[in-house]
Design a protein around this motif. Structure first.
Motif, PDB file in Angstrom:
ATOM      1  N   ARG A 182      26.326 -11.017 -31.745  1.00  0.00           N
ATOM      2  CA  ARG A 182      25.383 -11.625 -30.816  1.00  0.00           C
ATOM      3  C   ARG A 182      24.827 -10.592 -29.854  1.00  0.00           C
ATOM      4  O   ARG A 182      25.468  -9.602 -29.547  1.00  0.00           O
TER       5      ARG A 182
ATOM      6  N   SER B 125      38.889  -2.698 -43.266  1.00  0.00           N
ATOM      7  CA  SER B 125      39.021  -4.120 -43.569  1.00  0.00           C
ATOM      8  C   SER B 125      39.058  -4.963 -42.305  1.00  0.00           C
ATOM      9  O   SER B 125      39.205  -6.162 -42.360  1.00  0.00           O
ATOM     10  N   PHE B 126      38.961  -4.289 -41.132  1.00  0.00           N
ATOM     11  CA  PHE B 126      39.031  -5.020 -39.866  1.00  0.00           C
ATOM     12  C   PHE B 126      37.906  -6.042 -39.781  1.00  0.00           C
ATOM     13  O   PHE B 126      36.730  -5.694 -39.870  1.00  0.00           O
ATOM     14  N   PRO B 127      38.255  -7.337 -39.640  1.00  0.00           N
ATOM     15  CA  PRO B 127      37.203  -8.356 -39.622  1.00  0.00           C
ATOM     16  C   PRO B 127      36.483  -8.365 -38.281  1.00  0.00           C
ATOM     17  O   PRO B 127      37.107  -8.506 -37.247  1.00  0.00           O
ATOM     18  N   ARG B 128      35.199  -8.192 -38.312  1.00  0.00           N
ATOM     19  CA  ARG B 128      34.441  -8.207 -37.066  1.00  0.00           C
ATOM     20  C   ARG B 128      34.168  -9.642 -36.662  1.00  0.00           C
ATOM     21  O   ARG B 128      33.642 -10.426 -37.446  1.00  0.00           O
ATOM     22  N   PRO B 129      34.519 -10.009 -35.429  1.00  0.00           N
ATOM     23  CA  PRO B 129      34.221 -11.374 -34.993  1.00  0.00           C
ATOM     24  C   PRO B 129      32.722 -11.591 -34.858  1.00  0.00           C
ATOM     25  O   PRO B 129      31.954 -10.638 -34.719  1.00  0.00           O
ATOM     26  N   ILE B 130      32.324 -12.856 -34.879  1.00  0.00           N
ATOM     27  CA  ILE B 130      30.913 -13.194 -34.737  1.00  0.00           C
ATOM     28  C   ILE B 130      30.389 -12.725 -33.389  1.00  0.00           C
ATOM     29  O   ILE B 130      29.227 -12.380 -33.237  1.00  0.00           O
ATOM     30  N   ALA B 131      31.312 -12.717 -32.399  1.00  0.00           N
ATOM     31  CA  ALA B 131      30.927 -12.299 -31.061  1.00  0.00           C
ATOM     32  C   ALA B 131      30.181 -10.970 -31.080  1.00  0.00           C
ATOM     33  O   ALA B 131      29.226 -10.765 -30.328  1.00  0.00           O
ATOM     34  N   THR B 132      30.613 -10.037 -31.965  1.00  0.00           N
ATOM     35  CA  THR B 132      30.007  -8.707 -31.956  1.00  0.00           C
ATOM     36  C   THR B 132      28.577  -8.733 -32.467  1.00  0.00           C
ATOM     37  O   THR B 132      27.819  -7.810 -32.210  1.00  0.00           O
TER      38      THR B 132
ATOM     39  N   MET C  47      41.109   1.051 -41.585  1.00  0.00           N
ATOM     40  CA  MET C  47      40.695   0.002 -40.664  1.00  0.00           C
ATOM     41  C   MET C  47      39.385  -0.647 -41.117  1.00  0.00           C
ATOM     42  O   MET C  47      38.805  -1.449 -40.402  1.00  0.00           O
TER      43      MET C  47
END
Lengths: 218, 193, 230, 583
Positions: free
Chosen positions: B12, B3-10, B1
């Motif tokens: 902030r 490679s799971f792309p973290r959204p920008i939301a995380t 996991m």
């Protein structure tokens, strides 16, 4: 975007038209008769089980293979408050309203005929301490009506005892003895059973005769 | 996991508190009401039935006290792990987390020995409503201890590599909460007699 | 309002009907006012070409009073309703006037057993009259009832009395009523109690003094020995 | 490439080109190889897809809820008939159908659609970020929810049938198979509810942290749109109230399966305790679903009346106030349930107090219409109908909150009609407003307005014809959960059965009209005329994203907020709207 603004008026008018039309299609009276199997599925199965074997947990008797005339007779008694209307008859009071799920006598007949087609089974023994040989003696009184094989007798209105749970027969004999069942003035056959039950003087005698009855079913 | 792309939301943080920590606080808030429900029901019954004391007399106060000590010690290790994580020392943080997990398993082992004895003595979950509450409340707590231990093992193995060190503090918060619940359970189930 | 459709057969039925009427007037006023304003605004402010909406923040106290005043008024009316409701509640459920007689009501899946005190006027004596699904009371007498359940929750409801009380297994719940009108009416179970919930109807028979006395006599042990129904 | 991960396969490519194809959002570039269907729709972490999954699952469950109500209402109107498509509804079937209808509509339709679906879809878009802060937790939440659906549906087919003890599952009926006669159905139903709670707790934590921490730069507390606030307040209410019921559910499950006696009075338990645990959750739950509905209505009426929301802060405070008071009213469900009668006085006071913030909310919405430029589009019709219908639900609650009057009305059809006048506006009218309002955003196309209005009028008129008769029946003493009234002479007086038939016929009409919606909805997804990014000229941030928004939401970079969400018809502007992100 707002081009359809005027469209709700006709829709409204159309609907007001539809409503009474639909109401006019009054399907009451069109009451299709259900088959015995369908009636059993909808009204009896939940308590007596799909094969009519009854359940100890909710104290429902086995009804599989019981003769149609007997099932019908008992259902009518329940429906008219001749059976199952005594304040102390806890299980009978549960059965009485259930019998009223059937809408009319035709449905009672249909479901009774279906119950008669279910296969009776030998039930496991739950009562301890019954002496079958001693019970055979007591059974002499029962034999006259219920027959030597315990299969009952339509002329004498005696039901089959074969394939019935011993705990159920035990509780019913106790009810007969205590006047909780068979005491209603209109319950003629129950009234016959009441003095017969008195010949079994105590719980041990009842257990003995039940031990004998359980040898009758295979 | 990984490679799971973290959204920008995380990334902030409008409140200035890290998102993980914020989530743990909300988790704790919702857990408080769950335990509040169990303990509130228990207290209502207990006040209405002083005779339950005769059942409570059969609980093993010493095992409970020992477990209290174990949990408090493990909480201390959780604090030390947090300190180490703050100093970016992942290896040390992992070491302290493993010690915390050790405390958790000690607790569970003591608990299972205790329960075995009680069940053998005939005090099962269905024998009396006091025991129903005893096993249910402690059981729900035990599940939290077990869950905490597993999460800490995962976080410790990450922390050893220096990954996600901020999680050490978050899991520590959760662990303190689990301890505090026990601080309530212990007197209510063991001492009140 | 209610009594037009459902007879009002107990001493407190009128109070409850009056309370319902009061609530109807108050909420009816608000309901029609709010709906009226809503529909007026919808029709009055439908979009017209070239007319822009107004810019009203609603934060200014002068504007806010349009919602603030109705809001204080609702509070006032709420207090009125609360006082009326609690007065009725205390009369029906909290006050227990002196009883002339006591009946025991035992609910079970799916039947009611009514224990009447019998000729001696006392419960738990051999002459108690136990009936399934039939309760006999005398008009004008104040009754206490003891409500019990043998298995699950049930609820004893007599719509003509405006009376309702749940039965809880393991407890005896007391209440009272005073019938003011002779006749036979439905008793319903209003708490779901299993698959026979719809099939436990009972009847309450309110009788005048003479009829009641005659009924009690017919049910007395002496009468039963000569062939009364058990 | 980014179109491969948009919410719908038929996303118009041209739309993206209009906004430039230079999607500059950093974290996503290059990660997405073309995904399989399974990966894209069942295993996605994208908040929009998860929102749609909740939405479509909720719609599917609404079909089940609708079918059950059809079956049992037919039985009530025509006792003993063989209901087309179902068969004879026996007493046991009836209870199971009523129970299923209640729990499905509350737990598997209202909750997932209003909170989970709209929350998931709207929160990141409306606060201007690219996803939830815990996307994988989000996915897990949906998977657990799906599991709860499967457990519930499985419980219909087990031996003994589905649980039939009402959605409130009062013990001892629910606790013992010998009473409820559903040895498997009862624990499965309870397990399904508990799983669903776990799913929504995860979702709730995710929502709250996302809004707290990931708002767009410049978006202050009072710049957050009301619908987002309402979902957040509802999530917090849910988290704070559900705990005791989770505890109670574990206890009840043990009573059913392990033989404990928490609620068994014969062994020292207390059946009334469950009622307290249940309603401590059950009443705030009403507001958990009401608040998002109120939020949706606020968004729709400001957009289509081109007005600033009247007193934004007041709306917010009334929402919080409603939430707080809702924790102190639960025992009004138990006035006649055997609690101490003195408690009823306290709860009567608190219950009537709830009317104040809720009434104020309605007043504010009506005030918002004043001086507006109202366009009666389909979503606006739904939103206005919400206010009009909810008002009746609200005022009839006053009867039930007044302890004295509740003695008569408790558990009659009056109660049923009252809460359907609140829940139907919440779970259907407001949801239709939301679905039609955000349809262009979700699928990049318009729905058909004409059919939308036919559906609207059909639903609203039929709805009133169902429940006004039921109010009348309730006032005449008709009590709930009775499958066949012919056994009660007083309930078969002239005219009463006609009212039941009228309600049933109206219900069938209402259900038929839903076919129009379903066809319109799904056909418009592929056939509807294409919509621009901001077809309603609205201010909130979701309209700054393309329609439908691609994975990552804002291909031109995440927006910055300069003003509040409701600056419509501002005197300084030529245009009658002023998007939050416009500089």
């Amino acid at each position: 975007m707002y081009r359809m603004k005027k469209s709700h008026a006709p829709a409204l008018a159309g609907l007001i038209f539809i409503m009474p039309l639909v109401s006019a299609c009054h399907p009451d009276g069109a009451r299709p008769t259900l088959s015995g199997a369908e009636l059993y599925d909808s009204s009896c199965k939940q308590c007596h089980g799909a094969t009519g074997q009854g359940q100890l947990g909710i104290t429902t008797p086995a009804i599989a293979g019981q003769a149609a005339w007997y099932v019908e007779g008992q259902l009518v008694k329940f429906r008219t408050g001749v059976r199952g209307a005594h304040p102390e008859d806890y299980d009978g009071l549960r059965m009485r309203p259930m019998s009223q799920q059937l809408m009319n006598v035709a449905e009672v007949k249909a479901v009774s005929a279906y119950v008669a087609t279910l296969k009776p089974r030998k039930q496991p023994t739950t009562l301890q301490g019954g002496d079958a040989t001693a019970g055979a003696g007591h059974y002499g009184v029962c034999l006259a009506c219920h027959g030597p094989d315990g299969k009952g007798n339509e002329l004498l209105k005696a039901p089959s005892l074969v394939g019935q749970h011993d705990w159920y027969l035990f509780s019913q004999l106790k009810k007969f003895k205590a006047g909780v069942r068979g005491k209603h003035p209109k319950d003629l056959t129950g009234g016959q059973m009441q003095p017969m039950s008195m010949t079994l003087v105590d719980d041990q005698a009842i257990k003995n005769v039940l031990a004998h009855i359980s040898t009758l079913s295979k | 996991m990984s490679s799971f792309p973290r959204p920008i939301a995380t990334t902030r943080s409008v409140t200035g508190i890290s998102t993980g920590k914020l989530a743990v606080w909300w988790l704790i808030a919702s857990e408080i009401v769950i335990f509040g429900g169990v303990l509130g029901s228990y207290l209502m019954h207990r006040i209405g039935h002083p005779e339950w004391a005769s059942h409570a007399a059969h609980t093993n106060t010493w095992a409970g006290a020992f477990n209290t000590l174990v949990l408090l010690t493990s909480s201390l290790f959780a604090v030390l792990a947090h300190q180490a994580a703050d100093q970016k020392d992942g290896k040390k943080a992992a070491k302290f987390l493993y010690l915390t997990v050790l405390g958790a398993f000690t607790f569970l082992i003591v608990k299972s020995i205790e329960w075995t004895g009680e069940i053998q003595a005939g005090y099962t979950i269905s024998s009396h409503t006091f025991w129903s509450f005893y096993y249910t409340a402690a059981g729900i707590h035990g599940v939290h201890v077990l869950a905490g231990a597993i999460i800490m093992l995962v976080i410790a193995s990450d922390a050893k590599k220096g990954v996600d060190l901020q999680r050490v503090e978050a899991v520590g918060l959760y662990w303190h909460f689990v301890d505090i619940v026990w601080i309530f359970l212990f007197p209510l189930l063991y001492i009140a007699k | 309002m209610i009594s037009k459709y459902v007879e009002s057969a107990s001493s407190f039925a009128g109070d409850i009907d009056h309370l319902i009427w009061l609530v109807t007037v108050i909420v009816g006023f608000w309901f029609f006012l709010a709906e009226g304003v809503l529909f007026y605004f919808i029709l009055r402010y439908t979009a017209q070409d070239g007319v822009k909406g107004q810019y009203i923040t609603g934060e200014d106290p002068k504007q806010k009073r349009w919602v603030a005043w109705p809001h204080y008024l609702t509070l006032l009316f709420d207090v009125w309703i609360i006082i009326a409701a609690i007065t009725v509640w205390q009369h029906v459920k909290q006050a227990m006037p002196q009883a002339d007689s006591t009946v025991r009501i035992i609910a079970q899946q799916w039947a009611w057993t009514f224990v009447h005190p019998g000729p001696d006027g006392k419960l738990d004596t051999p002459d108690d009259i136990k009936l399934v699904d039939e309760l006999h009371v005398e008009k004008g007498k104040t009754y206490h009832f003891e409500l019990q359940s043998r298995d699950v929750l049930h609820s004893f409801s007599v719509p003509v009395f405006r009376l309702k009380q749940d039965a809880i297994p393991g407890r005896t719940i007391r209440g009272w009523f005073k019938a003011t009108m002779a006749g036979g009416f439905d008793i319903q179970c209003t708490e779901i109690c299993g698959i026979g919930h719809a099939l436990m109807p009972a009847r309450i028979l309110i009788e005048n003094h003479e009829d009641q006395a005659a009924w009690v006599m017919s049910k007395s042990p002496a009468a039963a020995a000569t062939g009364g129904t058990p | 490439m980014s179109s491969s991960s948009t919410a719908t396969a038929q996303a118009p490519e041209a739309e993206h080109d209009a906004h430039g194809h230079g999607h500059g959002h950093d974290a996503h570039g290059g990660h997405h190889a073309p995904q399989s269907f399974f990966h894209k729709y069942l295993y996605s972490t994208d908040h929009k897809i998860i929102g749609m999954q909740y939405l479509f699952t909720g719609m599917f469950m609404a079909l089940i809820g609708g079918f059950t109500v059809y079956a049992f209402r037919m039985q009530m109107a025509f006792p003993g008939m063989s209901v087309p498509g179902y068969g004879r509804v026996s007493a046991g079937d009836y209870n199971a159908l009523v129970t299923t209808h209640g729990s499905v509509m509350i737990f598997w339709v209202a909750m997932p659609v209003l909170i989970a679906a709209l929350g998931n879809y709207l929160i990141p878009l409306m606060i201007g970020c690219d996803d939830m802060v815990f996307p994988r937790l989000n996915r897990l939440s949906y998977q657990i929810f799906l599991l709860s659906v499967i457990v519930l549906i499985a419980s219909f087919f087990v031996d003994g049938g589905a649980f039939g003890g009402a959605w409130t599952s009062y013990p001892p009926l629910s606790a013992k198979a010998q009473y409820n006669l559903t040895p498997l159905g009862a624990p499965m139903c309870l397990t399904a509810v508990a799983l669903e709670f776990a799913a929504f707790l995860m979702g709730g934590i995710n929502f709250v942290t996302t809004v707290m921490n990931s708002r767009a730069p410049g978006m202050k507390m009072f710049d957050v749109p009301i619908v987002i606030w309402s979902i957040i307040i509802a999530s917090i209410l849910f988290m704070a109230s559900v705990g005791p019921l989770i505890a109670g559910a574990i206890m009840l499950l043990f009573d059913q399966t392990l033989g404990t006696a928490f609620f068994d009075p014969n062994k020292g338990g207390d059946p009334v305790l469950w009622q307290h645990l249940f309603w401590f959750f059950g009443h705030p739950e009403v507001y958990v679903v009401l608040l998002p509905a109120m939020g949706i209505v606020a968004e729709v009426i400001v957009t289509f009346s081109r007005k600033k929301l009247f007193a934004y802060k007041t709306v917010l405070y009334t929402m919080v106030g409603t939430g707080v008071i809702s924790f102190f009213v639960w025992a009004h469900h138990q006035f006649v349930a055997g609690i101490d009668p003195r408690m009823a006085n306290i709860f009567s006071v608190t219950t009537l107090l709830v009317s104040i913030p809720v009434a104020e909310m309605v007043f504010v919405y009506i005030a918002t219409l004043y001086g507006g430029s109202i366009r009666l589009t389909t979503p606006m019709l739904w939103a206005l109908a919400f206010i009009a219908e909810f008002l009746l639900g609200g005022v009839t609650g006053i009867y039930l909150g007044s302890s004295g009057a509740d003695i008569y009305f408790h558990d009659t059809y009056f109660v049923l009609a009252h809460f359907h006048y609140t829940f139907f506006p919440i779970a259907f009218i407001a949801v239709f407003a939301a679905l039609t309002y955000w349809f262009p955003k979700m699928f990049g196309r318009y729905m058909n307005e004409a059919w939308g209005k036919v559906h609207f009028w059909g639903t609203i008129i039929a709805f009133n014809f169902i429940f006004i008769p039921l109010f009348l029946l309730g006032a005449r003493g008709d009590h709930r959960r009775i499958y066949d009234y012919t056994h009660f002479p007083d309930l078969m007086k002239p005219g009463m059965q006609d009212l039941r038939v009228l309600a049933t016929v109206s219900l069938v009409v209402l259900l038929c009209f839903q076919v129009i919606f379903v066809v319109n909805y799904f056909l418009s997804m592929v056939r509807g005329p294409k919509a621009s990014a901001n077809p309603w000229k609205a201010n909130t941030l979701e309209w700054a994203a393309p329609s439908p928004p691609p994975h990552g939401n804002f291909p031109d970079g995440l927006p910055t907020v300069h003003r509040g969400p409701y600056e419509y018809s501002h005197p300084d502007r030529q245009e009658d709207y002023w998007p939050q992100n416009a500089s």
